[in-house]
Design an enzyme around this catalytic site. Structure first.
Site, short mmCIF file in Angstrom:
data_model
loop_
_atom_site.label_atom_id
_atom_site.label_comp_id
_atom_site.label_asym_id
_atom_site.label_seq_id
_atom_site.Cartn_x
_atom_site.Cartn_y
_atom_site.Cartn_z
N HIS A 130 0.83 -1.22 0.00
CA HIS A 130 0.00 0.00 0.00
C HIS A 130 0.86 1.27 0.00
O HIS A 130 0.50 2.28 0.61
CB HIS A 130 -0.94 0.03 1.21
CG HIS A 130 -1.93 -1.09 1.23
ND1 HIS A 130 -3.18 -0.99 0.69
CD2 HIS A 130 -1.86 -2.35 1.74
CE1 HIS A 130 -3.84 -2.13 0.86
NE2 HIS A 130 -3.05 -2.98 1.49
N ASN A 146 -10.41 -2.62 2.39
CA ASN A 146 -10.09 -2.67 0.96
C ASN A 146 -11.35 -2.38 0.14
O ASN A 146 -12.44 -2.32 0.70
CB ASN A 146 -9.58 -4.06 0.58
CG ASN A 146 -8.10 -4.27 0.93
OD1 ASN A 146 -7.36 -3.31 1.17
ND2 ASN A 146 -7.68 -5.51 0.97
N TYR A 183 0.74 -3.84 12.26
CA TYR A 183 0.75 -2.44 11.82
C TYR A 183 1.61 -1.54 12.69
O TYR A 183 2.37 -0.72 12.18
CB TYR A 183 -0.69 -1.92 11.69
CG TYR A 183 -1.42 -2.52 10.50
CD1 TYR A 183 -1.68 -3.89 10.45
CD2 TYR A 183 -1.80 -1.76 9.42
CE1 TYR A 183 -2.32 -4.47 9.36
CE2 TYR A 183 -2.45 -2.32 8.32
CZ TYR A 183 -2.71 -3.69 8.31
OH TYR A 183 -3.33 -4.25 7.23
FE1 HDE Z 1 -2.59 -4.71 5.55
N1 HDE Z 1 -0.75 -3.96 6.00
N2 HDE Z 1 -1.97 -6.53 6.17
N3 HDE Z 1 -4.34 -5.56 4.95
N4 HDE Z 1 -3.20 -2.97 4.89
C1 HDE Z 1 -0.37 -2.70 5.80
O1 HDE Z 1 0.74 -1.38 7.39
C2 HDE Z 1 -0.88 -6.77 6.91
C3 HDE Z 1 -4.71 -6.86 5.06
C4 HDE Z 1 -4.44 -2.63 4.44
O2 HDE Z 1 -3.08 3.53 3.93
C5 HDE Z 1 0.95 -2.38 6.42
O3 HDE Z 1 1.09 0.81 7.72
C6 HDE Z 1 -0.86 -8.15 7.32
C7 HDE Z 1 -6.11 -7.02 4.81
C8 HDE Z 1 -4.47 -1.25 4.04
O4 HDE Z 1 -1.42 3.33 5.33
C9 HDE Z 1 1.34 -3.70 7.10
C10 HDE Z 1 -1.98 -8.73 6.78
C11 HDE Z 1 -6.57 -5.78 4.54
C12 HDE Z 1 -3.19 -0.77 4.27
C13 HDE Z 1 0.17 -4.59 6.75
C14 HDE Z 1 -2.67 -7.70 6.06
C15 HDE Z 1 -5.45 -4.87 4.62
C16 HDE Z 1 -2.43 -1.86 4.81
C17 HDE Z 1 1.97 -1.78 5.50
C18 HDE Z 1 -2.41 -10.17 6.87
C19 HDE Z 1 -8.00 -5.35 4.16
C20 HDE Z 1 -2.69 0.63 3.98
C21 HDE Z 1 2.11 -0.33 5.93
C22 HDE Z 1 -2.73 -10.58 8.17
C23 HDE Z 1 -8.94 -5.61 5.21
C24 HDE Z 1 -2.90 1.53 5.15
C25 HDE Z 1 1.27 -0.19 7.08
C26 HDE Z 1 -2.44 2.91 4.78
C27 HDE Z 1 -1.10 -1.74 5.19
C28 HDE Z 1 0.09 -5.84 7.20
C29 HDE Z 1 -3.84 -7.97 5.32
C30 HDE Z 1 -5.61 -3.48 4.35
C31 HDE Z 1 2.67 -4.28 6.71
C32 HDE Z 1 0.21 -8.80 8.17
C33 HDE Z 1 -6.91 -8.32 4.90
C34 HDE Z 1 -5.66 -0.49 3.48
O5 HDE Z 1 1.43 -3.55 8.48
#
Ligand code: HDE
Length: 704
Positions: free
Chosen positions: A92, A165, A379
């Site tokens: 992202h 999402n 996060y």
């Molecule tokens: Fe994320 N995800 N994600 N994700 N995600 C990140 O956090 C993570 C997942 C989502 O505009 C990271 O600050 C894991 C689902 C958005 O700053 C990180 C897993 C959904 C954004 C991270 C998921 C999301 C992130 C990278 C599996 C939809 C952007 C930078 C368990 C419900 C937020 C950050 C923004 C961002 C980890 C799965 C949505 C690495 C471990 C499911 C919208 O922490």
């Protein structure tokens, strides 16, 4: 400090231009060129507040000599510059962020104590960041990709982050798989490409070995991942959460955002060309809309259900690869979000904002979705390396707008200067230090947990195909053809035959005819065997709410019309079309061979908003071509003009033409159908512009 004066009320120092010294008289003259903005400028200083006499020349031993190490001004400036970048988000990274507000329209008091969900009419500030997932921060806006939809609500009871999402399901069921999924989709590690694309071997290899991703595969191969505008996407919290009321009773909830402008996507060939025409297509669209006062708005809706109801669902709602069809649990609209303010500074706000699904407020709690549970850890951890300090919550974009304070201390970049000798709790030495609030503070839902610990996947998570099938069967024929063609496109980029075959094998569980279409599109000599399925595929009722076409709104609001003109075009016709389009809510741009505009038939100039070569028809939802005979003759020899109309036709858009416009269509070998309208019939043009000419598609491209 002789070169400055101090403004009386702000304390800001401003520059006295008359005495600004320059060591080089020529540069001094050049420097004057930069002063055209006029006004009272604040004085330029170092980070220590020392006024700069010269920001153009470093300190040198003599006019042709070496630069001196003692030049603290040069060193400070370059050192800060060297550290301007911070690690970008691992996923992202590329995004658009906008401020706005959330307003509650219906209370959920029966279900929750959270004030943001109970105080009707209350406006809560939000910061919303909409992102692509796979590409780096400098990647383009329009890859085929899921869009992140993250909202930070600055509530009176602390920050609540809904980090969702634009697709309601996810690829995997357990957080432990996330690093592998992301490594598979990102640039392949040996070659460093492709950037921001799923169409490559490692992605499809991983997917073909991960049957639980099949439902998500249907979504990402649909046009949902090719949004026309970020203002025209839905948002989903994805996981089930809990609401807790004042009696401690818990109700499950799924969160939804629904765009007021309705859903609209581009089509693949158009997306690819938009990417070349404007790499910042979505960011610019949002920026322009906000600047014009066309504030995007979403309805906020919930699906509420109890454990007893969940027990009867033919799937497990704790499995993030499943959605709850609206037909099973209807959506209840409870509020709206309006985005109305572009950030002052992209880095300080959009880049430094730190979301965390773990940021919730009293009255809201988590479910046991194992994907959500892993996210709760991830996060904050990522912010520590990205923002570099445990004090990232103090950055203005991250700080709560309600009072906050505790006994945490110190750390990199601590901005607070807490007074007094007490840095612990409980204490008896301070009358003013923060204390617990048992009555109104956060309480977790009291949920009994029993059973044996282990690395276990619940049996109820075993069905990987039923909802994928339901999604596919819920689409219109046009949308099904796009899904099949997207699969053919993506798998055609996969070099390993066994991976292509494995994917087609999975498709057989989803829908046999889909598998056949994709197999034919890949020229496979026989239909591969389907892999063993962990659970039988269930027949589920189609859900029309899963379509895009069904959710497209009959409006031009939020859409754009381009009018191609050249010297000699009929000003009255142009005006008539422009007015009709604006009255229907569209924005209109005049496109001409030269940006200064073109001469109308009456000899007067009409200014253009876009030059033909840089403003192709992919940037519009419908176009009009108004040309004199002479203009048509000239543009018939112009590639960009031929592409303008050929692409508009190929992308199923309405085209209004006068006689000259028709000449250009003929030169471009563009046929005629119901979407090609006479420029005098503005009513028919506006009606046709509100949709795509879906029936045309079979005549312009071979779909799987
Ligand atoms: Fe994320 N995800 N994600 N994700 N995600 C990140 O956090 C993570 C997942 C989502 O505009 C990271 O600050 C894991 C689902 C958005 O700053 C990180 C897993 C959904 C954004 C991270 C998921 C999301 C992130 C990278 C599996 C939809 C952007 C930078 C368990 C419900 C937020 C950050 C923004 C961002 C980890 C799965 C949505 C690495 C471990 C499911 C919208 O922490």
């Amino acid at each position: 400090m002789s070169n400055e004066k101090t403004t009386s009320n702000s304390g800001k120092r401003t520059q006295d231009k008359s005495s600004a010294p320059y060591s080089d008289p020529q540069l001094a003259a050049g420097g004057e060129l930069h002063q055209i903005a006029g006004g009272e400028h604040p004085i330029l200083t170092t980070n220590q507040g020392v006024a700069l006499a010269d920001n153009q020349n470093s300190l040198r031993a003599n006019p042709h000599g070496p630069t001196l190490l003692e030049d603290f001004i040069l060193r400070e400036k370059i050192t800060h510059f060297d550290h301007e970048r911070i690690p970008e988000r691992i996923v992202h990274a590329r995004a658009t962020g906008v401020h706005g507000f959330f307003e509650l329209t219906a209370s959920l008091q029966q279900y929750t104590t959270a004030r943001i969900l109970t105080e009707v009419g209350e406006k809560t500030p939000v910061f919303t960041r909409i992102s692509t997932v796979a590409g780096g921060a400098g990647s383009v806006d329009t890859p085929r990709d899921v869009r992140g939809f993250a909202v930070k609500f600055y509530t009176k009871e602390g920050n609540w982050d809904l980090v969702g999402n634009n697709v309601p399901v996810f690829f995997i069921q357990d957080a432990i798989k996330f690093p592998d999924l992301i490594h598979a989709v990102k640039m392949e590690p040996d070659r460093g490409f492709p950037q921001s694309a799923t169409a490559h071997d490692t992605f499809w290899d991983y997917i073909s070995l991960t049957p639980e991703s099949m439902h998500m595969v249907m979504w990402i191969m649909s046009d949902r991942t090719l949004p026309r505008s970020l203002r025209m996407i839905e948002g989903f919290g994805v996981h089930s959460f809990r609401l807790i009321n004042d009696a401690g009773k818990s109700t499950f909830v799924k969160f939804h955002w629904r765009p007021k402008l309705g859903l609209q996507s581009t089509i693949w060939d158009e997306t690819v060309k938009i990417c070349g025409a404007d790499q910042d297509y979505h960011r610019r669209d949002m920026f322009d809309a906000i600047a014009a006062g066309n504030f995007p708005e979403w309805e906020f809706a919930v699906q509420l259900f109890t454990q007893e109801e969940a027990d009867k669902f033919p799937f497990d709602h704790l499995d993030a690869t499943k959605l709850i069809p609206e037909e099973l649990v209807p959506l209840k609209v409870i509020g709206r979000m309006v985005l109305d303010r572009w950030p002052n500074n992209f880095f300080a706000e959009t880049e430094q904002v730190a979301y965390c699904p773990g940021n919730i407020v009293p009255g809201i709690d988590f479910s046991n979705d194992p994907l959500l549970q892993g996210r709760l850890f991830s996060y904050i951890d990522t912010q520590l390396s990205r923002l570099g300090s445990p004090n990232f919550h103090q950055l203005p974009i991250n700080a709560p707008k309600c009072p906050f304070g505790n006994q945490q201390r110190d750390g990199h970049m601590q901005m607070e200067q807490t007074a007094g000798r007490v840095a612990y709790e409980p204490n008896s030495l301070s009358d003013t230090s923060p204390r617990e609030s048992p009555a109104t503070g956060f309480h977790s839902a009291t949920i009994p947990e029993t059973g044996e610990k282990g690395r276990i996947r619940a049996e109820s998570f075993a069905d990987h195909y039923s909802q994928a099938r339901q999604f596919y069967l819920s689409q219109t024929g046009y949308e099904q053809a796009h899904i099949a063609s997207a699969l053919v496109f993506e798998l055609s980029k996969v070099e390993h035959l066994h991976v292509r075959e494995a994917m087609v094998g999975h498709l057989r569980h989803i829908e046999e005819n889909l598998a056949k279409r994709v197999a034919a599109g890949l020229a496979l000599d026989k239909l591969p065997d389907a892999p063993a399925a962990a659970a039988p595929v269930k027949e589920m009722k189609p859900s029309p709410a899963l379509q895009i076409i069904g959710k497209m709104k009959d409006t031009l609001a939020g859409r754009a019309i381009g009018i191609l003109i050249a010297d000699g075009s009929d000003g009255a016709v142009i005006e008539k079309i422009k007015k009709a389009a604006i009255d229907a809510g569209a924005t209109v741009k005049i496109v001409a061979p030269k940006v200064g505009g073109a001469k109308r038939a009456d000899g007067s100039m009409l200014a253009a908003e876009g030059q033909l070569a840089g403003t192709p028809s992919v940037l519009f939802d419908a176009v009009a071509v108004i040309l004199s005979d002479e203009g048509a003759k000239e543009l018939s020899l112009e590639c960009a003009a031929i592409d303008f109309v050929r692409d508009a036709f190929g992308h199923l858009k309405a085209i209004a033409v006068d006689k000259g416009g028709q000449t250009l269509l003929k030169a471009a070998n563009v046929g005629r159908d119901a979407g090609i309208v006479d420029s005098n019939n503005t009513g028919a043009f506006i009606a046709a512009a509100k949709t795509r000419q879906w029936e045309r598609e079979k005549s312009v491209r071979t779909l799987a």
